[in-house]
Design a protein around this motif. Structure first.
Motif, mmCIF file in Angstrom:
data_model
loop_
_atom_site.group_PDB
_atom_site.id
_atom_site.type_symbol
_atom_site.label_atom_id
_atom_site.label_comp_id
_atom_site.label_asym_id
_atom_site.label_seq_id
_atom_site.Cartn_x
_atom_site.Cartn_y
_atom_site.Cartn_z
ATOM 1 N N GLU A 1 12.107 -20.719 3.784
ATOM 2 C CA GLU A 1 13.760 -21.048 4.131
ATOM 3 C C GLU A 1 14.223 -21.589 5.111
ATOM 4 O O GLU A 1 14.818 -22.806 4.458
ATOM 5 C CB GLU A 1 14.940 -19.627 3.761
ATOM 6 N N ALA A 2 13.271 -21.731 6.474
ATOM 7 C CA ALA A 2 13.477 -22.044 7.204
ATOM 8 C C ALA A 2 13.129 -23.349 7.394
ATOM 9 O O ALA A 2 13.774 -24.252 7.623
ATOM 10 C CB ALA A 2 12.547 -21.121 8.338
ATOM 11 N N ILE A 3 12.124 -23.494 7.119
ATOM 12 C CA ILE A 3 11.321 -25.251 6.602
ATOM 13 C C ILE A 3 12.325 -26.038 6.063
ATOM 14 O O ILE A 3 12.791 -26.768 6.843
ATOM 15 C CB ILE A 3 10.146 -25.115 6.814
ATOM 16 N N GLU A 4 12.741 -24.664 4.774
ATOM 17 C CA GLU A 4 13.274 -26.097 4.498
ATOM 18 C C GLU A 4 14.883 -26.880 5.197
ATOM 19 O O GLU A 4 15.207 -27.840 5.436
ATOM 20 C CB GLU A 4 13.790 -26.158 2.615
ATOM 21 N N SER A 5 15.292 -25.661 5.270
ATOM 22 C CA SER A 5 16.727 -26.309 6.761
ATOM 23 C C SER A 5 16.134 -26.998 8.204
ATOM 24 O O SER A 5 16.879 -27.837 8.019
ATOM 25 C CB SER A 5 16.980 -24.804 7.589
ATOM 26 N N TYR A 6 14.995 -26.497 8.441
ATOM 27 C CA TYR A 6 14.145 -27.870 9.506
ATOM 28 C C TYR A 6 14.877 -29.488 9.195
ATOM 29 O O TYR A 6 14.521 -30.193 9.316
ATOM 30 C CB TYR A 6 13.337 -26.619 9.483
ATOM 31 N N PHE A 7 13.679 -29.272 7.733
ATOM 32 C CA PHE A 7 13.597 -30.749 6.937
ATOM 33 C C PHE A 7 14.849 -31.575 6.648
ATOM 34 O O PHE A 7 15.468 -33.141 6.373
ATOM 35 C CB PHE A 7 12.766 -30.536 5.413
#
Length: 221
Positions: free
Chosen positions: A96-102
């Motif tokens: 979830e965090a990485i997708e928000s970053y992306f």
């Protein structure tokens, strides 16, 4: 059972002509904090921070999130980062965090990733995604260490804050993802300005510098 990887489809690297001036390009400067350095084994993300740089300016477009790791945060990491277990208990999962970053990168239309020892941070992202059977198209990345070594090849490697002091740039909260990303962003801009005096003016020049450094490092072993 055969598990097929899910590919995350985010636009992480905008297409720029090779003759694009570096002073006209946008970049994402980012940093991660983790439970330790054994990323390939059991350590994982606890924080991601990033800042958008455009036209040799650090913008006010920033990203920060805590990340809930699989295990507990070791005491020595809490002492180093000031991140405690309660900060991450209700944080997003790594995916979830990485997708928000992306999504932040896609929204800001980045021309590539910038980091201090950026290979570690990109490895962190890659390993966290591999754990949940996900993959992504890795964007171009550039390391401030390589730029510093090009400008001063006789220097040994030093702490990020020490480089900021040497090059006269701002230092933000150390060993926190957004703070280190901001420190790296200001350092990166100063390095680009000094590289202009060396004839490194375009994206093509920066790519040649990067690949030249990679070839040199490979030749040392």
């Amino acid at each position: 059972m055969f598990w097929r990887k899910q590919r995350l489809n985010y636009k992480l690297d905008q297409s720029f002509l090779l003759d694009t001036k570096l002073r006209d390009m946008p970049f994402t400067v980012f940093d991660t904090e983790t439970t330790g350095f054994a990323i390939a084994a059991y350590d994982g993300l606890i924080e991601i921070g990033a800042v958008h740089v455009d036209k040799l300016e650090v913008t006010d477009r920033v990203f920060q999130t805590f990340v809930k790791p699989l295990g507990e945060i070791p005491e020595h990491i809490t002492k180093l980062t000031s991140i405690e277990q309660h900060h991450v208990e209700n944080a997003p999962t790594p995916l979830e965090a990485i997708e928000s970053y992306f999504q932040f990168i896609e929204d800001t239309k980045s021309g590539g990733w910038i980091g201090h020892h950026v290979s570690f941070d990109t490895l962190v992202i890659k390993k966290e995604l591999q754990r949940v059977k996900c993959s992504y198209e890795e964007p171009s990345s550039f390391d401030t260490i390589d730029l510093i070594e090009y400008l001063n090849p006789s220097w040994d490697q030093r702490d990020l804050a020490e480089y900021a002091r040497i090059f006269g740039t701002r230092t933000f909260e150390r060993h926190r993802a957004l703070g280190d990303a901001l420190t790296t962003a200001h350092l990166f801009i100063e390095l680009l300005k000094r590289l202009e005096d060396k004839g490194i003016l375009t994206l093509a020049d920066l790519l040649r510098l990067k690949h030249g450094k990679l070839l040199l490092k490979t030749a040392r072993f």
